[in-house]
Every structure is written in structure tokens, then in C-alpha cells.
Design a protein around this motif. Structure first.
Motif, PDB file in Angstrom:
ATOM      1  N   TRP A 819       0.868  -1.240   0.061  1.00 44.30           N
ATOM      2  CA  TRP A 819       0.090  -0.091  -0.104  1.00 44.30           C
ATOM      3  C   TRP A 819       0.890   1.471  -0.096  1.00 44.30           C
ATOM      4  CZ3 TRP A 819       0.991   3.103   3.815  1.00 44.30           C
ATOM      5  CH2 TRP A 819       1.632   2.573   5.051  1.00 44.30           C
ATOM      6  N   PHE A 820       0.252   2.397  -0.651  1.00 43.99           N
ATOM      7  CA  PHE A 820       0.984   3.764  -0.586  1.00 43.99           C
ATOM      8  C   PHE A 820      -0.190   4.738  -0.193  1.00 43.99           C
ATOM      9  CE2 PHE A 820       0.234   3.251  -4.838  1.00 43.99           C
ATOM     10  CZ  PHE A 820      -0.233   4.381  -5.239  1.00 43.99           C
ATOM     11  N   THR A 821       0.440   5.935   0.398  1.00 42.78           N
ATOM     12  CA  THR A 821      -0.777   6.985   0.609  1.00 42.78           C
ATOM     13  C   THR A 821      -0.076   8.280  -0.400  1.00 42.78           C
ATOM     14  OG1 THR A 821       0.368   7.850   2.585  1.00 42.78           O
ATOM     15  CG2 THR A 821      -1.096   6.102   2.990  1.00 42.78           C
ATOM     16  N   VAL A 822      -1.118   9.125  -0.707  1.00 38.59           N
ATOM     17  CA  VAL A 822      -0.875  10.341  -1.273  1.00 38.59           C
ATOM     18  C   VAL A 822      -1.619  11.383  -0.603  1.00 38.59           C
ATOM     19  CG1 VAL A 822       0.060   9.414  -3.513  1.00 38.59           C
ATOM     20  CG2 VAL A 822      -2.264   9.748  -3.149  1.00 38.59           C
ATOM     21  N   PRO A 823      -1.242  12.502  -0.670  1.00 38.92           N
ATOM     22  CA  PRO A 823      -2.106  13.610  -0.024  1.00 38.92           C
ATOM     23  C   PRO A 823      -3.133  13.936  -0.795  1.00 38.92           C
ATOM     24  CG  PRO A 823       0.282  14.254  -0.356  1.00 38.92           C
ATOM     25  CD  PRO A 823      -0.003  13.182  -1.134  1.00 38.92           C
ATOM     26  N   ARG A 824      -4.277  14.255  -0.419  1.00 39.65           N
ATOM     27  CA  ARG A 824      -5.281  14.574  -0.931  1.00 39.65           C
ATOM     28  C   ARG A 824      -5.326  16.194  -1.358  1.00 39.65           C
ATOM     29  NH1 ARG A 824     -10.796  12.738  -0.086  1.00 39.65           N
ATOM     30  NH2 ARG A 824     -11.064  11.192   1.262  1.00 39.65           N
ATOM     31  N   SER A 825      -5.714  16.406  -2.578  1.00 37.67           N
ATOM     32  CA  SER A 825      -5.641  17.510  -3.485  1.00 37.67           C
ATOM     33  C   SER A 825      -6.467  18.720  -2.460  1.00 37.67           C
ATOM     34  CB  SER A 825      -6.295  17.774  -4.447  1.00 37.67           C
ATOM     35  OG  SER A 825      -6.393  18.752  -5.214  1.00 37.67           O
ATOM     36  N   ARG A 826      -5.669  20.006  -2.283  1.00 40.63           N
ATOM     37  CA  ARG A 826      -6.186  20.993  -1.701  1.00 40.63           C
ATOM     38  C   ARG A 826      -7.116  21.981  -2.372  1.00 40.63           C
ATOM     39  NH1 ARG A 826      -0.886  23.264   1.677  1.00 40.63           N
ATOM     40  NH2 ARG A 826      -0.352  21.175   2.875  1.00 40.63           N
ATOM     41  N   ALA A 827      -7.382  21.705  -3.738  1.00 45.28           N
ATOM     42  CA  ALA A 827      -7.924  22.300  -4.851  1.00 45.28           C
ATOM     43  C   ALA A 827      -9.479  22.173  -4.548  1.00 45.28           C
ATOM     44  CB  ALA A 827      -7.828  22.135  -6.175  1.00 45.28           C
ATOM     45  N   MET A 828     -10.288  23.175  -4.418  1.00 48.88           N
ATOM     46  CA  MET A 828     -11.790  22.932  -4.355  1.00 48.88           C
ATOM     47  C   MET A 828     -12.532  23.257  -5.042  1.00 48.88           C
ATOM     48  SD  MET A 828     -11.512  22.295  -0.957  1.00 48.88           S
ATOM     49  CE  MET A 828     -13.057  22.621  -0.413  1.00 48.88           C
ATOM     50  N   ASP A 829     -11.985  23.439  -6.474  1.00 50.93           N
ATOM     51  CA  ASP A 829     -12.864  23.824  -7.584  1.00 50.93           C
ATOM     52  C   ASP A 829     -12.711  22.445  -8.384  1.00 50.93           C
ATOM     53  OD1 ASP A 829     -14.225  24.964  -9.548  1.00 50.93           O
ATOM     54  OD2 ASP A 829     -12.640  26.484 -10.458  1.00 50.93           O
ATOM     55  N   ALA A 830     -13.830  21.916  -8.063  1.00 46.05           N
ATOM     56  CA  ALA A 830     -14.077  20.560  -8.848  1.00 46.05           C
ATOM     57  C   ALA A 830     -14.167  20.485 -10.279  1.00 46.05           C
ATOM     58  CB  ALA A 830     -15.404  19.799  -7.893  1.00 46.05           C
ATOM     59  N   PRO A 831     -14.940  21.403 -10.957  1.00 43.09           N
ATOM     60  CA  PRO A 831     -15.042  21.428 -12.218  1.00 43.09           C
ATOM     61  C   PRO A 831     -13.559  21.597 -13.015  1.00 43.09           C
ATOM     62  CG  PRO A 831     -16.734  22.699 -11.174  1.00 43.09           C
ATOM     63  CD  PRO A 831     -15.852  22.445 -10.232  1.00 43.09           C
ATOM     64  N   ASP A 832     -12.518  22.333 -12.381  1.00 39.46           N
ATOM     65  CA  ASP A 832     -11.426  22.294 -13.060  1.00 39.46           C
ATOM     66  C   ASP A 832     -10.613  21.057 -12.876  1.00 39.46           C
ATOM     67  OD1 ASP A 832     -12.405  24.645 -13.699  1.00 39.46           O
ATOM     68  OD2 ASP A 832     -11.263  25.843 -11.948  1.00 39.46           O
ATOM     69  N   LEU A 833     -10.828  20.213 -11.985  1.00 40.45           N
ATOM     70  CA  LEU A 833     -10.079  19.171 -11.786  1.00 40.45           C
ATOM     71  C   LEU A 833      -9.812  18.220 -13.072  1.00 40.45           C
ATOM     72  CD1 LEU A 833     -11.026  18.034  -8.112  1.00 40.45           C
ATOM     73  CD2 LEU A 833      -9.147  19.458  -8.968  1.00 40.45           C
ATOM     74  N   GLY A 834     -10.811  18.190 -13.806  1.00 37.83           N
ATOM     75  CA  GLY A 834     -10.856  17.048 -14.877  1.00 37.83           C
ATOM     76  C   GLY A 834      -9.726  17.662 -16.099  1.00 37.83           C
ATOM     77  N   GLU A 835      -9.774  18.969 -16.088  1.00 39.69           N
ATOM     78  CA  GLU A 835      -8.893  19.870 -17.237  1.00 39.69           C
ATOM     79  C   GLU A 835      -7.420  19.759 -16.484  1.00 39.69           C
ATOM     80  OE1 GLU A 835      -8.360  24.352 -18.880  1.00 39.69           O
ATOM     81  OE2 GLU A 835      -9.955  23.800 -17.710  1.00 39.69           O
ATOM     82  N   ALA A 836      -7.250  19.735 -15.234  1.00 39.89           N
ATOM     83  CA  ALA A 836      -5.930  19.581 -14.531  1.00 39.89           C
ATOM     84  C   ALA A 836      -5.293  18.539 -14.817  1.00 39.89           C
ATOM     85  CB  ALA A 836      -6.072  20.104 -13.123  1.00 39.89           C
ATOM     86  N   HIS A 837      -6.231  17.267 -14.511  1.00 40.15           N
ATOM     87  CA  HIS A 837      -5.720  16.034 -14.580  1.00 40.15           C
ATOM     88  C   HIS A 837      -5.281  15.581 -15.991  1.00 40.15           C
ATOM     89  CE1 HIS A 837      -5.406  11.660 -14.631  1.00 40.15           C
ATOM     90  NE2 HIS A 837      -6.531  11.623 -15.380  1.00 40.15           N
ATOM     91  N   GLN A 838      -6.254  16.080 -17.003  1.00 39.14           N
ATOM     92  CA  GLN A 838      -5.748  16.111 -18.479  1.00 39.14           C
ATOM     93  C   GLN A 838      -4.201  16.645 -18.768  1.00 39.14           C
ATOM     94  OE1 GLN A 838      -9.003  17.313 -20.610  1.00 39.14           O
ATOM     95  NE2 GLN A 838     -10.286  15.754 -20.249  1.00 39.14           N
TER      96      GLN A 838
END
Length: 843
Positions: A819-838
């Protein structure tokens, strides 16, 4: 005259001895030169022998690669392949190249039927043996000279059977002992060279196919290894370490050359594919007569001639000296008259010289006279021609103020009869010389007294002891430095007495062992060592203790007070000290625990690379070798394409290995940049699973989503690298027909990703170091699963650089979870997350 004659005789004797020694030295040099040249040609012969055997091994391995690279090999295919090698001209001494297959008793009918289908209609297995498994020679080309060998079960004879089994078990080429080939009408000594063949590159015993082999006859194989063989030396080769005629493989034909008067022989033992061969060389007449010379005889004759000439010169000189002695005798008579005048003075000084060691003084107390020797003036750095009375004044002025009263009191006590001697150390300084204070040792006595007992003559000596005092001062300073170095040395140090007990220890040794100085002083080495280590170390310690000047250095495992093991580089030297029968031992112990750990990692790294490099390199070499050898043979295009695909696949494997090693160093040094961006963790894992779908077993991967909104601040590319490593490991070590479960869970401020599979549990001893570089639970060369041991280490480096953690769990029997852990994102603007991921995924 007799003394001169004696000296001349010594010179003549020395000339004679030097001539003989020079001739002897020249003779020995000639013998060394002959020996050196002989050893050079024997070394060349040994290398030629090994080179020839290695080239034949390459040919046999080429046959093995040809068989593995082909879907089906018939008798005609094998004949065409061997004909293309042209072994008669390319590999002199080899009888042929063949294939041997293991056949169990119950499978013989099926084996014979397949042989008929493959183009061998009349194959007969021979001879009859009691073994259930037969090792049958199916193919052997060229067939005509090897016809008797086809169908032979080589397991009928112990040496052949043992070599074949060893090759199969170890995966290495093996030689049989000395045998006689069934196809050799001359009944000459020979042997077989066997190379195991496997279905897979891992050389696992389950994938064993058979053996590629070649039969050899010694009389043809080892003839003319070098141009000097049979011309400058004879050679004899034995199977084993002894010159046993029953083990002889090859020998230069008797009577072909004549031996010389010199004895020049050499013996070497060579490791030949599981066998040890003894090789004997013996020089011949043509070799030693060409290398030797007679320079030593010329030197001897020349030296004897010079000695004779020198003797004639000395005789002439002797005659001249006799004439001179006659003249000297006449002059001596003239000087005898003056000797009486000197006797009174000589008597006076003889009394003074009785107690004199260096400087002498004679003081006339009755008349206040003062006489000193020239040596005493020199000790005070004064002119020897200076008047004695003036010298006395300078002496009194030169006395050190602190020593003046001490010297006067000592002399006066002796003069008064209170003491027998005046013995005192004092300092003087000559202001006209270098202004340096000199230490003097004075020793004086009253030589004469009058009738009333008053001293009339005071006689004494002085010795310059400046150098002695300086040496004593240096010794004290040296001892002080030693004590300081001993106390503050960064390595553990101790002194031991003749009972091998610690008498003094420093702080570094206390830090190294965990014991205080009070606990170590008086204790033996056994206190800081295990019983086995102490018993192994004790003979070396006793040897140094019994022999002054002897030293010992070695690596020893020490036992810390808390029970942990500590490795130390121990150096012990014995120093003989006055008053002790045995040497005092000086012990130094340097902590090399980290160096031993580094050495262990290095050994594991070498072992890993040797395993991971050997398999692909063998396949690449075999494939390319077949293609190169096939330039004279018509190899079908599909076969060539298959060989190139094998080489390409293994090159990719090597590239992956090098990339892993480079990734470790680049990530560790911080030279790899991380593009952290908010990313949907579930989507990234799904993409990773999709990317490895072509890999066998990927259809068993199941992704489970335990939480929604799994957005984390990660580098998408590096996260996929981690997932690829973990998924590959899970598929590699999973049991057959079991699933690999990938899950994402909520862990508060972090997201937890786990990869779970069903398989063998990881050993407890390995869990603590499973994320270290080059670590593997099975690091042996025969492990079933390949790999460098870098994958988990790279994963750890990447996860920690992204701010997470990585670990291992075994939640239940037979379940392995990384197993491994990664920090949760601090970004709160959910609509922009898909574009950031792309954007992050495309970067």
C-alpha cells in the motif's frame, strides 16, 4: 710488513671471490632467462588450449540456440546446420556436433516413432542398462564417422552419466572424464563436452530439453596448439591433478624431439567445464640451446686473469717496501734518545686517563694549578690552544646560575673528605659560540692528600650529556602525545598485559562496545566477543603475545553490551617492554559495521546483475551468433526473423534494467523533476490497468473504488510508474487463477492505494529491507522470478517525493498487500480538476 702482506692477500682473495660470484650470478641470470622464456611459451600454450576449448563451446552453444530458435528440427535440418559450420576446417579435432535427449523407459516407443518421423528410420537405443531414464544421442553430424554413436545411451557409463546430470542441474557446460569414444577405431583417449538446453531463458529444471554436445579425441584436438609445440617443448595433458598414465588425454609423440641437459618443466592445473586438467610442459634441446649463453664463462676467465695481474703488482710493491723498512729502522734508533724525556709526562697523564671518559681536568690544590685536556675544551666549544688558566675563568663564567652553588658544594664535600666522589649534572653556556645551554656530567675524585690528610690534587672528568637530556625530554613529550592520542583517538584502542587482559582502554572503545572503561579494564577479549568468534580469534592473539614485533590485522565480529553485533577491523601489535617476559599488546579496533553493510549490498547487487544480465546476454549472443554463422548457410527468413525478435526482446529487457538503475540515482540526487497537479486517482489507476492489458495475466486485475472524489496532488506519470511496478510484482508472484485487487480508500488527509494478491508470504527477515535497493526475498542465481530488486525501492522514492508513505501488510494467511498513501488535493474547484488532470497526464 706481515700486515701489508696480509692485506694484499685479502685483496687477491676478494678479487678471486668477486670473479667467481660474478660468474655464478651471470650463470644464474642465464638460467633465469631460460626459465622465464620457457614459462612464457607455456603460458601461451595454456591460453591456446583454453581458447580452443572456448571456441568449441561457442559452436556447441550455437547448435543449442539453433534448436531452441526452431519450432521443429529434423535430421536434415541438423545436417544442414552442421554442414554450414564446416567443422573439419573451422574446428580441427572435433568429431562432430550432436543432440542428446533424456527418454524414460515408458516413453521409448513414442521417442522412436518421433525419430522415424524426423528422418531417422532405424534408430536403435544401445546398450541395455538398468536405468529407467536413458540419455540417447539422437542427432550427430557428420554421421558417417560417428555412425556408431547414434542411438547410444551415454548413461551406460558413470562418467558420462554424472557429467550429463551435473550439466542439467547446474545449467553449465560440463566435460566428461577421460573416455574412449565408441566411434574411434584408434581407441585413443577422448571426452564429451555437454551443454544443457532449456525451454525458457531462466534455465529452470522444469524446462530442461536435453544436451547439445561434441565428442573429442585428444590426439587430434590438442595437436599444434601453438607453433612452439613439438618444436620447443613437449606437452602432456591429464584428466585430474596427478600425472597418472591412466588419466592421460594427450602427449607429444615420443621420440619426436630430444631433451636437453637442463631441467625445465612446468605444471599447471586448468579448470575445464567442471573438470580439473593437469598440463605438463618440458623444454627440448633446440629451445634451451637457442636461449642460453656462455657469458658466465667469459666473466670467470676475465676475473681470474685480473687476479693474476694484481698478484704480480703486489709482489713488485712488496720488494719496494722492504727497502723502505731498512731506512725506517735507521731513523728509529735516532729517536730512541728522545723517548726518555717523554716518559715523565706520559706517567702523569696515564694516572689522569684511568678515570677519564671524555674531557679530563687536573687541579693542583696546593699550588692553585689547573690543567685540562684538549677534549674538554672542545666540549665547551673553546679553542684547544687556549691557556688552561683562561679556560678556567671562562668555565666559571659559563656556569648556569642555578647549578653554580650545587657544583661548588659537591666538589668541596669531596675535597673535605665528606664524600668519596663529586658527581653532579650541571649546565654551561659559551656566549661566544651559539649561546645554547649544554648539559655536563661531572665525576671527580681527590687523587692525592698530604700527611695531614689535606687534599693536594683534584682529578676528574666531564661528559657532554646534552643529547641524552634532549632525548629524555623528547621521550617524555612522546609519551604525553601517545597518551593524548590514545585517549582521544577516534578508533577504539586498548593496552593488554601478558595475560591478554585489558589494562587501559579509551573512550572510543567504550562507545564501540557499550561498556565503560571500568567494566573493560581487567577483562579479556571474551567479554566483547561471542564464543565462536573468540575461539577463532584466540590463536592469532596468542601468536602476537608470544612473538615480539609480530602483528595481526583482521575483521572480527564483536558483541555490543546490548547484544547486537558490531564489526571491527582489529589490529594488534606486540611491543617488548623492559621488565616484561612477554610483549605488551597494543590493540586498535575500527568500526566497520557500515562498510560490511555496504559490502553486503554490493554483493547482492553483483549477484542480481549477474543473474539479470546473463540470461538476456546469452540469448542475444546465441541469436546473433546463429545469424552470423548462417551467412554461409541458407537460413529461412522466418527463422531469421524469430532470432532477431529474440535479440530485440532481450535488448529491451537490458534497457529496462539500466533505466531502473538510472532512475534510482536520479531520484535520489533530486535531478528528476516532479509535476505535481490535482488528479483523479481512480482514473489514473484505471488508465494504468488499461496500459498493461497486453501483459499476460492482466485480465485478473480488479479495481475497487471505496471512496468518491479521490482527487490527490500527485505527478500522474510518476504515479503510473509506481502502479505499473506494483501490479507487475503482484501478477508475477500471484498464484494461478487468483485475482489482483486494487483499492482506493479514504485515509483522512490522504488517500490510501493498496495492491493485494494471493501468494507466498514474504519472509519476516526480508520485510525490514524489502524497500531497500537491490533487495530480493530470493537473491540466489536460481530464483524463479527475475528482477533487480529496484522496483519497490523506486516506488518508495517516488511516493515519498510526492509526500506519501509506502508499506506492506499481510492481513491474512496467503494474502500479500503493498500500500501507499498520497496527499488529498487542496484544490476546491471540482470542475477544474478534470482539465488539470488532462494537462498533467499529457505533460
Amino acid at each position: 710488513m706481515p700486515r701489508q702482506i696480509w692485506k694484499q692477500s685479502v685483496v687477491l682473495l676478494l678479487c678471486l671471490v668477486v670473479s667467481i660470484l660474478a660468474a655464478t650470478f651471470s650463470y644464474k641470470q642465464m638460467k633465469r632467462h631460460v626459465r622465464s622464456e620457457f614459462l612464457a611459451i607455456t603460458e601461451e600454450s595454456a591460453k591456446a588450449l583454453q581458447s580452443r576449448m572456448n571456441s568449441y563451446l561457442t559452436a556447441i552453444r550455437g547448435g543449442s540456440s539453433f534448436f531452441n530458435a526452431s519450432d521443429h528440427v529434423t535430421a536434415k535440418d541438423w545436417r544442414d546446420y552442421v554442414d554450414g559450420l564446416d567443422i573439419q576446417s573451422s574446428f580441427p579435432g572435433i568429431n562432430g556436433i550432436g543432440l542428446i535427449f533424456p527418454v524414460k523407459e515408458e516413453n521409448i516407443p513414442e521417442f522412436l516413432a518421433k525419430s522415424r518421423f524426423d528422418g531417422i528410420p532405424d534408430l536403435q537405443i544401445k546398450p541395455e542398462t538398468a536405468f529407467n531414464e536413458k540419455f540417447v544421442i539422437k542427432y550427430i553430424e557428420p554421421l558417417e564417422p560417428n555412425f556408431e554413436a547414434q542411438g547410444l545411451d551415454i548413461a551406460f557409463e558413470t562418467g558420462r552419466r554424472t557429467a550429463a546430470n551435473t550439466a542439467r542441474e547446474t545449467g553449465t557446460a560440463q566435460l566428461t572424464p577421460r573416455i574412449v569414444l565408441v566411434q574411434d577405431d584408434t581407441r585413443s583417449p577422448g571426452f564429451l563436452l555437454l551443454v544443457p538446453m532449456y525451454e525458457d531463458a531462466a534455465n529452470s529444471p522444469e524446462g530442461f530439453i536435453g544436451w547439445a554436445y561434441a565428442p573429442f579425441v585428444g590426439t587430434r584436438l590438442f595437436d599444434k596448439l601453438t607453433s612452439s609445440q613439438g618444436k620447443h617443448f613437449e606437452i602432456a595433458i591429464y584428466d585430474g591433478t596427478e600425472a597418472d598414465p591412466g588419466a592421460l588425454i594427450y602427449q607429444t609423440p615420443e621420440g619426436s624431439i630430444t631433451h636437453s641437459e637442463y631441467t625445465n618443466t612446468a605444471t599447471m592445473q586448468l579448470d575445464m567445464f567442471g573438470r580439473t586438467w593437469r598440463v605438463d610442459w618440458r623444454a627440448c634441446l633446440t629451445f634451451e640451446s637457442a636461449i642460453g649463453n656462455k657469458q658466465w664463462l667469459i666473466i670467470l676467465i676475465s676475473g681470474l686473469g685480473m687476479t693474476v695481474m694484481l698478484a704480480l703488482l703486489f709482489y713488485s710493491q712488496l720488494m719496494r717496501e722492504r727497502e723502505i723498512q731498512t731506512i725506517v729502522a735507521q731513523k728509529t734508533e735516532q729517536l730512541s734518545a728522545r723517548e726518555a724525556e717523554l716518559r715523565e709526562l706520559e706517567s702523569r697523564w696515564n694516572l689522569a686517563l684511568k678515570g677519564a671518559r671524555i674531557g679530563v681536568f687536573d687541579r693542583d690544590l696546593a699550588n692553585d694549578g689547573y690543567v685540562v685536556s684538549d677534549t674538554l675544551k672542545e666540549l665547551m666549544r673553546l679553542d684547544p690552544n687556549m691557556p688552561d688558566e683562561e679556560m678556567r675563568e671562562i668555565f666559571l663564567e659559563s656556569l648556569h646560575p642555578e647549578d653554580r652553588d650545587k657544583l661548588f658544594a659537591s666538589d668541596q664535600a669531596c675535597i673535605d673528605g665528606k664524600t668519596d666522589r663529586s658527581i653532579v649534572d650541571f649546565r654551561i653556556k659559551n656566549p661566544h659560540h651559539d649561546g645554547k645551554w649544554l648539559w655536563m656530567h661531572g665525576d671527580a675524585v681527590v687523587a692525592e692528600r698530604d700527611a695531614q690528610g689535606r687534599a693536594t690534587r683534584f682529578l676528574g672528568v666531564q661528559i657532554d650529556t646534552t643529547e641524552l637530556h634532549e632525548m629524555q625530554h623528547k621521550l617524555e613529550a612522546s609519551e604525553s602525545r601517545f597518551r593524548t592520542i590514545f585517549r582521544d583517538a577516534p578508533v577504539g584502542m586498548a593496552l593488554c598485559n601478558d595475560a591478554n587482559c585489558f589494562t587501559e582502554t579509551n573512550h572510543a572503545l567504550s562507545v564501540l562496545t557499550g561498556y565503560k572503561a571500568a567494566e573493560l579494564n581487567g577483562a579479556r577479549f571474551r567479554k566483547i566477543m561471542s564464543r565462536d568468534a573468540y575461539l577463532e580469534f584466540l590463536p592469532h592473539l596468542q601468536d602476537v603475545a608470544d612473538n615480539a614485533g609480530k602483528t595481526y590485522q583482521g575483521e572480527i565480529e564483536l558483541l555490543h553490551k546490548d547484544g547486537s553485533a558490531v564489526w571491527g577491523l582489529v589490529s594488534i601489535s606486540g611491543i617488548q617492554v623492559h621488565g616484561y617476559d612477554k610483549p605488551v599488546l597494543v590493540v586498535q579496533i575500527q568500526n566497520i559495521t557500515e562498510e560490511k553493510a555496504v559490502q553486503r549490498i554490493k554483493n547482492e547487487f553483483v549477484s542480481t546483475l549477474s543473474h539479470e544480465l546473463r540470461t538476456p546476454l546469452t540469448s542475444i549472443s546465441g541469436s546473433l551468433g546463429l545469424i552470423l554463422e548462417g551467412k554461409n548457410v541458407d537460413i529461412a527468413a522466418p527463422v531469421q526473423e524469430r532470432l532477431l525478435n529474440i535479440a530485440k526482446s532481450n535488448c529491451d529487457r537490458l534497457t529496462h534494467l539500466v533505466n531502473d538503475i538510472l532512475d534510482v540515482e536520479r531520484i535520489k540526487s533530486g535531478s528528476v523533476g516532479f509535476d505535481i497537479a490535482p488528479s483523479d486517482l481512480n482514473s489514473l489507476i484505471a488508465e494504468c490497468i488499461d496500459q498493461i492489458s497486453p501483459i499476460e495475466g492482466s485480465d485478473r486485475i480488479e479495481q475497487r473504488v471505496a471512496c468518491e472524489g479521490s482527487v490527490a496532488d500527485v505527478d500522474p506519470n510518476r504515479l503510473q510508474q509506481v502502479m505499473t511496478n506494483l501490479l507487475s510484482n503482484a501478477m508475477k508472484f500471484s498464484q494461478k487463477d487468483t485475482d489482483v485487487i486494487v483499492a482506493v480508500q479514504d485515509a483522512g488527509a490522504a488517500l490510501r492505494v493498496s495492491v493485494r494478491n494471493t501468494g507466498d508470504a514474504i519472509p519476516d527477515a526480508f520485510v525490514a529491507k524489502m524497500f531497500e535497493p537491490f533487495s530480493q526475498a530470493d537473491s540466489s542465481d536460481t530464483r524463479k522470478a527475475g528482477g533487480t530488486g529496484l522496483g519497490l525501492h523506486i516506488c518508495k522514492q517516488i511516493v515519498e517525493r510526492m509526500g506519501g508513505e509506502i508499506g506492506y501488510d499481510a492481513p491474512e494467511q496467503g494474502i500479500v498487500e503493498i500500500w501507499f498513501t498520497v496527499p488529498r488535493s487542496r484544490a476546491m474547484d471540482a470542475p477544474d480538476l478534470g482539465e488539470a488532470h488532462q494537462r498533467a497526464a499529457g505533460s
